[in-house]
Design a protein around this motif. Structure first.
Motif, PDB file in Angstrom:
ATOM      1  N   ILE A   2       0.866  -1.177  -0.220  1.00 57.75           N
ATOM      2  CA  ILE A   2       0.009   0.129  -0.037  1.00 57.75           C
ATOM      3  C   ILE A   2       0.923   1.128  -0.266  1.00 57.75           C
ATOM      4  O   ILE A   2       0.493   2.333  -0.119  1.00 57.75           O
ATOM      5  CB  ILE A   2      -0.870  -0.016   1.193  1.00 57.75           C
ATOM      6  CG1 ILE A   2      -0.314   0.256   2.461  1.00 57.75           C
ATOM      7  CG2 ILE A   2      -1.878  -1.113   1.237  1.00 57.75           C
ATOM      8  CD1 ILE A   2      -1.185   0.639   3.696  1.00 57.75           C
ATOM      9  N   LEU A   3       2.160   1.098   0.150  1.00 60.04           N
ATOM     10  CA  LEU A   3       2.993   2.339   0.036  1.00 60.04           C
ATOM     11  C   LEU A   3       3.161   2.932  -1.140  1.00 60.04           C
ATOM     12  O   LEU A   3       3.450   2.137  -2.297  1.00 60.04           O
ATOM     13  CB  LEU A   3       4.456   1.967   0.693  1.00 60.04           C
ATOM     14  CG  LEU A   3       4.500   1.419   2.113  1.00 60.04           C
ATOM     15  CD1 LEU A   3       5.815   0.790   2.337  1.00 60.04           C
ATOM     16  CD2 LEU A   3       4.257   2.490   2.888  1.00 60.04           C
ATOM     17  N   PRO A   4       3.202   4.224  -1.306  1.00 66.81           N
ATOM     18  CA  PRO A   4       3.407   4.882  -2.620  1.00 66.81           C
ATOM     19  C   PRO A   4       5.046   4.640  -3.376  1.00 66.81           C
ATOM     20  O   PRO A   4       5.086   4.288  -4.376  1.00 66.81           O
ATOM     21  CB  PRO A   4       3.313   6.358  -2.421  1.00 66.81           C
ATOM     22  CG  PRO A   4       2.318   6.259  -1.304  1.00 66.81           C
ATOM     23  CD  PRO A   4       2.732   5.264  -0.278  1.00 66.81           C
ATOM     24  N   ASP A   5       5.797   4.367  -2.299  1.00 69.18           N
ATOM     25  CA  ASP A   5       7.296   3.951  -2.609  1.00 69.18           C
ATOM     26  C   ASP A   5       7.504   2.834  -1.687  1.00 69.18           C
ATOM     27  O   ASP A   5       7.889   2.684  -0.605  1.00 69.18           O
ATOM     28  CB  ASP A   5       8.187   5.214  -2.079  1.00 69.18           C
ATOM     29  CG  ASP A   5       9.791   4.632  -2.675  1.00 69.18           C
ATOM     30  OD1 ASP A   5       9.845   3.612  -3.473  1.00 69.18           O
ATOM     31  OD2 ASP A   5      10.589   5.372  -1.986  1.00 69.18           O
ATOM     32  N   PRO A   6       7.358   1.450  -2.561  1.00 66.40           N
ATOM     33  CA  PRO A   6       7.861   0.288  -1.978  1.00 66.40           C
ATOM     34  C   PRO A   6       9.180  -0.095  -1.760  1.00 66.40           C
ATOM     35  O   PRO A   6       9.395  -1.283  -1.312  1.00 66.40           O
ATOM     36  CB  PRO A   6       7.043  -0.803  -2.731  1.00 66.40           C
ATOM     37  CG  PRO A   6       7.275  -0.123  -4.221  1.00 66.40           C
ATOM     38  CD  PRO A   6       7.045   1.270  -4.084  1.00 66.40           C
ATOM     39  N   ILE A   7      10.070   0.917  -2.049  1.00 69.51           N
ATOM     40  CA  ILE A   7      11.626   0.411  -1.993  1.00 69.51           C
ATOM     41  C   ILE A   7      12.023   0.981  -0.629  1.00 69.51           C
ATOM     42  O   ILE A   7      11.923   2.298  -0.446  1.00 69.51           O
ATOM     43  CB  ILE A   7      12.242   1.231  -3.199  1.00 69.51           C
ATOM     44  CG1 ILE A   7      11.705   0.306  -4.490  1.00 69.51           C
ATOM     45  CG2 ILE A   7      13.922   0.851  -3.122  1.00 69.51           C
ATOM     46  CD1 ILE A   7      12.134   1.015  -5.852  1.00 69.51           C
ATOM     47  N   ALA A   8      13.145   0.317  -0.102  1.00 74.23           N
ATOM     48  CA  ALA A   8      13.485   0.905   1.356  1.00 74.23           C
ATOM     49  C   ALA A   8      14.252   2.263   1.270  1.00 74.23           C
ATOM     50  O   ALA A   8      14.271   2.737   2.307  1.00 74.23           O
ATOM     51  CB  ALA A   8      14.293  -0.150   1.948  1.00 74.23           C
ATOM     52  N   ARG A   9      15.207   2.391   0.248  1.00 73.26           N
ATOM     53  CA  ARG A   9      15.884   3.402   0.056  1.00 73.26           C
ATOM     54  C   ARG A   9      17.006   3.632   1.216  1.00 73.26           C
ATOM     55  O   ARG A   9      17.203   4.762   1.625  1.00 73.26           O
ATOM     56  CB  ARG A   9      15.181   4.861   0.146  1.00 73.26           C
ATOM     57  CG  ARG A   9      14.027   4.900  -0.966  1.00 73.26           C
ATOM     58  CD  ARG A   9      14.296   5.249  -2.356  1.00 73.26           C
ATOM     59  NE  ARG A   9      13.400   5.197  -3.097  1.00 73.26           N
ATOM     60  CZ  ARG A   9      13.477   4.822  -4.589  1.00 73.26           C
ATOM     61  NH1 ARG A   9      14.426   4.570  -4.908  1.00 73.26           N
ATOM     62  NH2 ARG A   9      12.352   4.829  -5.099  1.00 73.26           N
ATOM     63  N   ASN A  10      17.739   2.563   1.411  1.00 71.29           N
ATOM     64  CA  ASN A  10      18.546   2.307   2.429  1.00 71.29           C
ATOM     65  C   ASN A  10      19.944   1.902   2.002  1.00 71.29           C
ATOM     66  O   ASN A  10      20.123   0.905   1.113  1.00 71.29           O
ATOM     67  CB  ASN A  10      18.208   1.151   3.627  1.00 71.29           C
ATOM     68  CG  ASN A  10      18.919   1.089   4.737  1.00 71.29           C
ATOM     69  OD1 ASN A  10      20.182   1.409   4.830  1.00 71.29           O
ATOM     70  ND2 ASN A  10      18.477   0.519   5.638  1.00 71.29           N
ATOM     71  N   GLU A  11      20.910   2.955   2.151  1.00 69.89           N
ATOM     72  CA  GLU A  11      22.151   2.756   1.590  1.00 69.89           C
ATOM     73  C   GLU A  11      23.033   1.684   1.911  1.00 69.89           C
ATOM     74  O   GLU A  11      24.189   1.351   1.735  1.00 69.89           O
ATOM     75  CB  GLU A  11      22.959   3.915   1.544  1.00 69.89           C
ATOM     76  CG  GLU A  11      22.346   5.198   0.546  1.00 69.89           C
ATOM     77  CD  GLU A  11      23.085   6.625   0.586  1.00 69.89           C
ATOM     78  OE1 GLU A  11      24.279   6.432   0.488  1.00 69.89           O
ATOM     79  OE2 GLU A  11      22.497   7.385   0.477  1.00 69.89           O
ATOM     80  N   ASN A  12      22.721   1.234   3.235  1.00 68.14           N
ATOM     81  CA  ASN A  12      23.135   0.196   3.849  1.00 68.14           C
ATOM     82  C   ASN A  12      22.961  -1.160   3.366  1.00 68.14           C
ATOM     83  O   ASN A  12      23.551  -2.040   3.805  1.00 68.14           O
ATOM     84  CB  ASN A  12      23.050   0.145   5.456  1.00 68.14           C
ATOM     85  CG  ASN A  12      23.268   1.738   6.167  1.00 68.14           C
ATOM     86  OD1 ASN A  12      24.267   1.734   6.344  1.00 68.14           O
ATOM     87  ND2 ASN A  12      22.249   2.358   6.424  1.00 68.14           N
ATOM     88  N   ILE A  13      21.942  -1.225   2.499  1.00 70.50           N
ATOM     89  CA  ILE A  13      21.466  -2.553   1.828  1.00 70.50           C
ATOM     90  C   ILE A  13      21.607  -2.352   0.361  1.00 70.50           C
ATOM     91  O   ILE A  13      21.204  -1.455  -0.105  1.00 70.50           O
ATOM     92  CB  ILE A  13      19.888  -2.959   2.289  1.00 70.50           C
ATOM     93  CG1 ILE A  13      19.556  -2.961   3.909  1.00 70.50           C
ATOM     94  CG2 ILE A  13      19.611  -4.138   1.567  1.00 70.50           C
ATOM     95  CD1 ILE A  13      18.253  -3.233   4.278  1.00 70.50           C
TER      96      ILE A  13
END
Length: 191
Positions: A92-103
């Motif tokens: 349900i998230l508009p942006d389903p990507i974590a955007r985590n530079e650690n991963i």
């Protein structure tokens, strides 16, 4: 007696070698400032990594630190905030990507993928709205903002949840999670 190549060096030979060596050293000295100016200056090197003491942050509190000229939000979340974030289905998230530079890779924006493993109470994010670069509100103690208990960007109405994920409004992406690591239970290093 005729001169041959096996004769001893003459004064002229010495002058040729000395002039060549002097020219090489002078050329290197002239070029060095041009090469050296390409290195980052001391202020940029100082910003490459920043250590932050998090020992005084109580549960439910946030701080903002500057790193590489950007505000970084560090929040010690409550159990309720963590549970609220975990309960949100990624689809349900508009942006389903974590955007985590650690991963590495584009992993789903679950709460687990937005916080450090084993340190889920800590949320570290770049505090810049992904719509037009404003700074969302919600960092003061007891000042959760927006419709989802996290952060709110009043400029254009973007709402972020307790994991820093965009939930409503024009922002296209979640708040970015920068590279960081825990040096100890009381210290985080950004960068």
């Amino acid at each position: 007696m005729a001169h041959t190549d096996t004769d001893e060096p003459t004064r002229r030979d010495f002058l040729y070698v000395a002039t060549g060596a002097f020219a090489a050293v002078g050329g290197a000295a002239a070029i060095w400032p041009l090469i050296d100016q390409m290195n980052p200056d001391a202020s940029m090197l100082a910003l490459a990594t920043v250590e932050v003491d998090i020992s005084a942050i109580e549960v439910g509190q946030s701080i903002t630190v500057m790193w590489q000229g950007k505000p970084v939000f560090i929040r010690r979340r409550t159990e309720e905030e963590i549970e609220m974030a975990k309960a949100v289905p990624v689809d349900i998230l508009p942006d389903p990507i974590a955007r985590n530079e650690n991963i590495t890779g584009e992993v789903p924006a679950t709460d687990e993928n937005r916080a450090a493993e084993g340190k889920e109470e800590w949320l570290v994010m770049v505090g810049i709205c992904t719509h037009l670069g404003c700074i969302p509100k919600g960092q003061k103690v007891g000042d959760a903002q927006g419709d989802f208990g996290g952060w709110f960007c009043p400029c254009h109405g973007s709402h972020y949840d307790t994991a820093g994920r965009i939930r409503k409004g024009p922002a296209p992406m979640n708040l970015a999670v920068p590279v960081y690591s825990f040096l100890s239970d009381d210290r985080i290093q950004l960068g």
